[in-house]
Design an enzyme around this catalytic site. Sequence first.
Site, PDB file in Angstrom:
ATOM      1  N   ARG A 133     -11.040  15.540   7.499  1.00  0.00           N
ATOM      2  CA  ARG A 133     -11.834  15.911   6.316  1.00  0.00           C
ATOM      3  C   ARG A 133     -13.248  16.288   6.716  1.00  0.00           C
ATOM      4  NH1 ARG A 133     -10.568  10.464   3.392  1.00  0.00           N
ATOM      5  NH2 ARG A 133      -8.312  10.548   3.505  1.00  0.00           N
ATOM      6  N   ARG A 155      -2.551  -2.162  -3.412  1.00  0.00           N
ATOM      7  CA  ARG A 155      -3.775  -1.409  -3.182  1.00  0.00           C
ATOM      8  C   ARG A 155      -3.678  -0.164  -4.065  1.00  0.00           C
ATOM      9  NH1 ARG A 155      -5.823   1.844   2.180  1.00  0.00           N
ATOM     10  NH2 ARG A 155      -7.829   2.404   1.295  1.00  0.00           N
ATOM     11  N   LEU A 199     -14.879   3.130   9.930  1.00  0.00           N
ATOM     12  CA  LEU A 199     -14.597   4.361  10.668  1.00  0.00           C
ATOM     13  C   LEU A 199     -13.144   4.351  11.141  1.00  0.00           C
ATOM     14  CD1 LEU A 199     -17.856   4.303  12.866  1.00  0.00           C
ATOM     15  CD2 LEU A 199     -17.540   5.338  10.607  1.00  0.00           C
ATOM     16  N   ASN A 208       0.883  -1.170   0.000  1.00  0.00           N
ATOM     17  CA  ASN A 208       0.000   0.000   0.000  1.00  0.00           C
ATOM     18  C   ASN A 208       0.922   1.222   0.000  1.00  0.00           C
ATOM     19  OD1 ASN A 208      -1.812   2.008   0.499  1.00  0.00           O
ATOM     20  ND2 ASN A 208      -2.711   1.078   2.332  1.00  0.00           N
ATOM     21  N   HIS A 233     -12.566   2.651  -0.049  1.00  0.00           N
ATOM     22  CA  HIS A 233     -12.552   1.622   1.007  1.00  0.00           C
ATOM     23  C   HIS A 233     -13.228   0.328   0.547  1.00  0.00           C
ATOM     24  CE1 HIS A 233     -12.438   4.947   4.333  1.00  0.00           C
ATOM     25  NE2 HIS A 233     -11.218   4.489   4.117  1.00  0.00           N
ATOM     26  N   GLU A 235      -8.135  -5.569   4.804  1.00  0.00           N
ATOM     27  CA  GLU A 235      -8.048  -5.218   3.382  1.00  0.00           C
ATOM     28  C   GLU A 235      -6.904  -5.957   2.705  1.00  0.00           C
ATOM     29  OE1 GLU A 235      -8.094  -1.277   5.109  1.00  0.00           O
ATOM     30  OE2 GLU A 235      -9.070  -0.553   3.296  1.00  0.00           O
TER      31      GLU A 235
HETATM   32  P1  AMP Z   1      -7.474   3.636  11.259  1.00  0.00           P
HETATM   33  O1  AMP Z   1      -7.353   4.714  10.220  1.00  0.00           O
HETATM   34  O2  AMP Z   1      -8.413   2.540  10.864  1.00  0.00           O
HETATM   35  O3  AMP Z   1      -6.152   3.122  11.746  1.00  0.00           O
HETATM   36  O4  AMP Z   1      -8.154   4.319  12.531  1.00  0.00           O
HETATM   37  C1  AMP Z   1      -7.573   5.411  13.207  1.00  0.00           C
HETATM   38  C2  AMP Z   1      -8.585   5.975  14.172  1.00  0.00           C
HETATM   39  O5  AMP Z   1      -8.981   4.966  15.107  1.00  0.00           O
HETATM   40  C3  AMP Z   1      -8.077   7.153  15.001  1.00  0.00           C
HETATM   41  O6  AMP Z   1      -9.061   8.180  15.040  1.00  0.00           O
HETATM   42  C4  AMP Z   1      -7.935   6.552  16.378  1.00  0.00           C
HETATM   43  O7  AMP Z   1      -8.148   7.500  17.378  1.00  0.00           O
HETATM   44  C5  AMP Z   1      -9.081   5.559  16.375  1.00  0.00           C
HETATM   45  N1  AMP Z   1      -8.953   4.600  17.468  1.00  0.00           N
HETATM   46  C6  AMP Z   1      -8.028   3.646  17.661  1.00  0.00           C
HETATM   47  N2  AMP Z   1      -8.231   3.020  18.845  1.00  0.00           N
HETATM   48  C7  AMP Z   1      -9.305   3.610  19.414  1.00  0.00           C
HETATM   49  C8  AMP Z   1     -10.014   3.441  20.647  1.00  0.00           C
HETATM   50  N3  AMP Z   1      -9.656   2.517  21.530  1.00  0.00           N
HETATM   51  N4  AMP Z   1     -11.085   4.247  20.880  1.00  0.00           N
HETATM   52  C9  AMP Z   1     -11.464   5.187  19.999  1.00  0.00           C
HETATM   53  N5  AMP Z   1     -10.832   5.400  18.831  1.00  0.00           N
HETATM   54  C10 AMP Z   1      -9.774   4.629  18.543  1.00  0.00           C
END
Ligand code: AMP
Length: 408
Positions: free
Chosen positions: A241, A91, A209, A7, A180, A382
């Site tokens: 964003r 990716r 998310l 990626n 996604h 993914e």
């Molecule tokens: P990703 O892009 O999928 O790696 O997700 C990143 C997002 O996941 C960031 O906003 C982090 O703050 C959130 N995140 C990771 N662990 C937690 C948690 N335990 N509680 C709330 N948000 C989380």
Amino acid sequence: MKVLVLNCGSSSIKYQFIDADKEQWLAKGMVERIGMTGAVLTHKRYDNHDIKIVGEILDHSIAIEYVLGVMLSKNHGVIDFKEDIDAVGHRVVHGGETFSDSVLITDEVIKVLQENIELAPLHNPPNIKGIQAVQRILPNTPQCAVFDTAFHSKMPAKAFLYGIPYDLYKKYKIRRYGFHGASHLFVSKKAAEIMGRNYNELKIITAHLGNGCSMAAIKNGLSVDTTMGFTPLEGLLMGTRSGDIDPSVILYIMGKEGLTLHEAGTLLNKHSGLTGISGESSDMREIISAVKDDHKRARFAFDVFNYRIKKYLGAYSAAMGGLDAFVFTGGIGENSPEVRSEVCSDLKFLGIEIDEEKNRNGELIISSADSKVCLLRIPTNEELVIALDTKQIVEKLQKDKSIVNLKV
Ligand code: AMP
């Protein structure tokens, strides 16, 4: 078959080396700060042995050489020869209207990706750099492209057309594409598997998310709508964003603040979302912690984030004429009981009832026994989708070649 999944971002490369037959990763890691001082490679092996290397990594080609170096090394590696990598799966963010499925990378495919750069100026150039680097380093290894947009490519026109003159769609390919895709596909299929139901007979909404956020409405195995659009800027509120916004707001701000097109793009992509509203952070963990400390703007950010998911949940239930399952995934979806709880609150009329204890415990199924809609929390993968698509394409190629050889 062992597949190296790449990626490639503008200054980083994430990788996973996967045994696609066993569906298991053997090594994974990331190169960060490519082209900057103090580039870092972090590498982890299947047995949890990990290392971190800091050095000068000038470009993507050198970064991939580093990754291969560590994968081949006696102490940290997982392969003896470069040839142990059977295929490479990339990716690729934007397939435009040309690619509705994953493809074997040929010179013709690279040409189309180059033509699509205008559609994804931030993402497609590093993807192409990664592909060309592998062509140089592993010239005999087949490479495949798996597109973020592909899963959404069968959306109906009513979902993908914008309300702008049709000629502009034809001339510039301005339409909704969605992103996604691999994640939405993976978790929706997993949901059907967990529910013991036929994937092609279900109405599923998935919410990815993470730093970027999107939802998809998946009816009978097809993505019929999704929240991201022409670019990943549309839809839900994200880390930095804005998501959905009245286009006039942008024109108004540009006029008031004298912003250039580039500055307006930066404002919407980098300084908006959770960061913009809260003034604190793009990280949901920090937002939640600030909410607990009664930080007013963090509360606004948290509320807008959840409210928008809830709105799309209603919209997509209506779009599909019902709902069987709702899936949370991505860093926030997988790890935040607070967000899942807020989003699912007061939705009994839609058949959505969350079991707060299961939610807090982070179980796979988090709906109550009475809930008509199955609520799930499914970690996304993914990379596995990319590895499996790559395996399928390369195995078909090998089979076709052996048929040709037989004929010869
Ligand atoms: P990703 O892009 O999928 O790696 O997700 C990143 C997002 O996941 C960031 O906003 C982090 O703050 C959130 N995140 C990771 N662990 C937690 C948690 N335990 N509680 C709330 N948000 C989380």
